[in-house]
Enzyme design. Sequence first.
Site, mmCIF file in Angstrom:
data_model
loop_
_atom_site.group_PDB
_atom_site.id
_atom_site.type_symbol
_atom_site.label_atom_id
_atom_site.label_comp_id
_atom_site.label_asym_id
_atom_site.label_seq_id
_atom_site.Cartn_x
_atom_site.Cartn_y
_atom_site.Cartn_z
ATOM 1 N N LYS A 114 0.862 -1.190 0.000
ATOM 2 C CA LYS A 114 0.000 0.000 0.000
ATOM 3 C C LYS A 114 0.888 1.226 0.000
ATOM 4 O O LYS A 114 2.049 1.160 0.426
ATOM 5 C CB LYS A 114 -0.895 0.020 1.249
ATOM 6 C CG LYS A 114 -2.165 0.824 1.085
ATOM 7 C CD LYS A 114 -3.233 0.036 0.366
ATOM 8 C CE LYS A 114 -4.517 0.805 0.218
ATOM 9 N NZ LYS A 114 -5.598 -0.065 -0.282
HETATM 10 P P1 NAD Z 1 -13.169 7.476 -2.822
HETATM 11 O O1 NAD Z 1 -12.232 8.527 -2.423
HETATM 12 O O2 NAD Z 1 -13.463 7.247 -4.268
HETATM 13 O O3 NAD Z 1 -14.581 7.694 -2.089
HETATM 14 C C1 NAD Z 1 -14.708 7.798 -0.707
HETATM 15 C C2 NAD Z 1 -16.116 8.247 -0.381
HETATM 16 O O4 NAD Z 1 -16.274 8.287 1.033
HETATM 17 C C3 NAD Z 1 -16.453 9.651 -0.881
HETATM 18 O O5 NAD Z 1 -17.818 9.706 -1.221
HETATM 19 C C4 NAD Z 1 -16.164 10.516 0.351
HETATM 20 O O6 NAD Z 1 -16.890 11.739 0.310
HETATM 21 C C5 NAD Z 1 -16.631 9.609 1.461
HETATM 22 N N1 NAD Z 1 -15.989 9.861 2.760
HETATM 23 C C6 NAD Z 1 -14.700 10.172 3.019
HETATM 24 N N2 NAD Z 1 -14.483 10.321 4.339
HETATM 25 C C7 NAD Z 1 -15.678 10.081 4.934
HETATM 26 C C8 NAD Z 1 -16.127 10.081 6.273
HETATM 27 N N3 NAD Z 1 -15.297 10.364 7.291
HETATM 28 N N4 NAD Z 1 -17.432 9.783 6.520
HETATM 29 C C9 NAD Z 1 -18.266 9.500 5.496
HETATM 30 N N5 NAD Z 1 -17.911 9.493 4.215
HETATM 31 C C10 NAD Z 1 -16.636 9.783 3.931
HETATM 32 O O7 NAD Z 1 -12.616 6.136 -2.134
HETATM 33 P P2 NAD Z 1 -12.865 4.629 -2.588
HETATM 34 O O8 NAD Z 1 -11.786 4.229 -3.532
HETATM 35 O O9 NAD Z 1 -14.300 4.426 -2.952
HETATM 36 O O10 NAD Z 1 -12.529 3.884 -1.227
HETATM 37 C C11 NAD Z 1 -13.474 3.762 -0.169
HETATM 38 C C12 NAD Z 1 -13.039 2.630 0.738
HETATM 39 O O11 NAD Z 1 -12.993 1.409 -0.003
HETATM 40 C C13 NAD Z 1 -11.647 2.780 1.361
HETATM 41 O O12 NAD Z 1 -11.640 2.181 2.640
HETATM 42 C C14 NAD Z 1 -10.755 1.988 0.411
HETATM 43 O O13 NAD Z 1 -9.569 1.545 1.035
HETATM 44 C C15 NAD Z 1 -11.694 0.845 0.076
HETATM 45 N N6 NAD Z 1 -11.415 0.139 -1.185
HETATM 46 C C16 NAD Z 1 -11.204 0.812 -2.358
HETATM 47 C C17 NAD Z 1 -10.964 0.094 -3.529
HETATM 48 C C18 NAD Z 1 -10.725 0.771 -4.848
HETATM 49 O O14 NAD Z 1 -10.337 0.079 -5.817
HETATM 50 N N7 NAD Z 1 -10.974 2.058 -5.002
HETATM 51 C C19 NAD Z 1 -10.930 -1.311 -3.494
HETATM 52 C C20 NAD Z 1 -11.161 -1.960 -2.292
HETATM 53 C C21 NAD Z 1 -11.410 -1.225 -1.138
#
Ligand code: NAD
Length: 426
Positions: A114
């Site tokens: 990461k």
């Molecule tokens: P992103 O930045 O695209 O979206 C995050 C979303 O969460 C946004 O809508 C943001 O406004 C909201 N957010 C941020 N902080 C917040 C808070 N404190 N309370 C409520 N909402 C909040 O991120 P993402 O890529 O969708 O990732 C989200 C989660 O999923 C993370 O934990 C990430 O590690 C995990 N994840 C992402 C992927 C990927 O490929 N993008 C894959 C597996 C897991």
Amino acid sequence: MNHIKPISAEWDSDLLSQVQAQFERVARKISLDQNIFNRLRVPEKALIVSVPFRMDDGSVAVVPGYRVQHNDSLGPYKGGIRYHPSVNLGEVTALAMLMSWKTAVVGLPLGGAKGGIQIDPTLLTRQELQRMTRRYTSEIINFIGPEVDIPAPDMGTNEQVMAWMMDTYSHQKGYSIPEVVTGKPIAIGGSLGRKESPGRGVIYILMAAAEKLKMKLDQKTTVVIQGFGQVGAAAARKAEKIGCRVIAVSDVKSGIYNPKGLDVKKLFAWVEKKKFVQGFPGSERVTNEELLELPCTVLIPAATGGVITKKNAAKLKCKILAEGANGPTTNEADKIIHDRKDIFLIPDILANAGGVTVSYFEWVQDLQNFFWSEKEINKKLWEIMNRAFHEVWETSQKEKCNLRTASLIRAITKISQAMLVRGLFP
Ligand code: NAD
């Protein structure tokens, strides 16, 4: 924005304590070899860089950047890049460990890593974001590579950030190397279906679980999603497509709720224009805390870690909790949910593995210079997610444990077998 932390604060992370405690618990349960235990409890390598970049006003900001490689026994390191103020060595290490478990549990020939930068990217202009990304890539350039360690997007980063990383890496090596990152735009070797894959994967796992639980997924199935980013928005779209009713979603500002169901297509158009979900016609406002406690069939936390805690775990009113985010449930909350026995929890390393699975497909396509159709990708994704769910289910039945423990048992066993058979160098 010049904030270098003292070394001790670098390891300060609730998520790291949580992930290490989970590992220790399962290692004891399977009587893991002590030497393997000592090695897996910490990352193999970690790099901290300070990233200087010019702001639009001419000043120079310096921010800390990280790349942590936890384990590569099964294949090259793989894992996302996060831009968020909470990023430090401890958090990135925890996320790298989760990546090792995740790639192993779904059976990919990859390890876990990461990276990230400690910054709020929403405070930067596009040009500042680009300069910071290019300098960060340059600082970690000898640490990553298509056969070594392949980054991807995570919170706060996206396709455009991956394009800048790929371009910087390629320029410094002297030729085009698309396979150095995944989650890129299609135009430069990205994969069809990658953008939607983390959210789509959550719903595929939900479908596999529903089949096992003999539960119908239809208009009576209400879905609540925290976070409307790459994971949350795609999960909402797919949930609606298979006939479920998405009744609430949120972003960092606030949540919206309509018990009759939100029109997800219209919501996408709204967010495109207004940036945030608030004010969506026909919905009422809820806070992020209230959202988690809404009565629903399926709750998908898909934003940040540590949102389900000992304070709200007893108040959840969902039947299935599918962890879209990494580490959304603290260990104390996990125990409360386990003891309640009325919530079926699908853990992060299984539920959100769709993203890394299609990242793996993207890497393979780039290496072969031969691209697959979206139909083929979604079919292969379904096969992998469905098989992984069934394997974890079987383990949970055999070991009489929940799906989190069963997923960890499978992942840690697979990695330790690879480590033992490879032996210790020299
Ligand atoms: P992103 O930045 O695209 O979206 C995050 C979303 O969460 C946004 O809508 C943001 O406004 C909201 N957010 C941020 N902080 C917040 C808070 N404190 N309370 C409520 N909402 C909040 O991120 P993402 O890529 O969708 O990732 C989200 C989660 O999923 C993370 O934990 C990430 O590690 C995990 N994840 C992402 C992927 C990927 O490929 N993008 C894959 C597996 C897991």
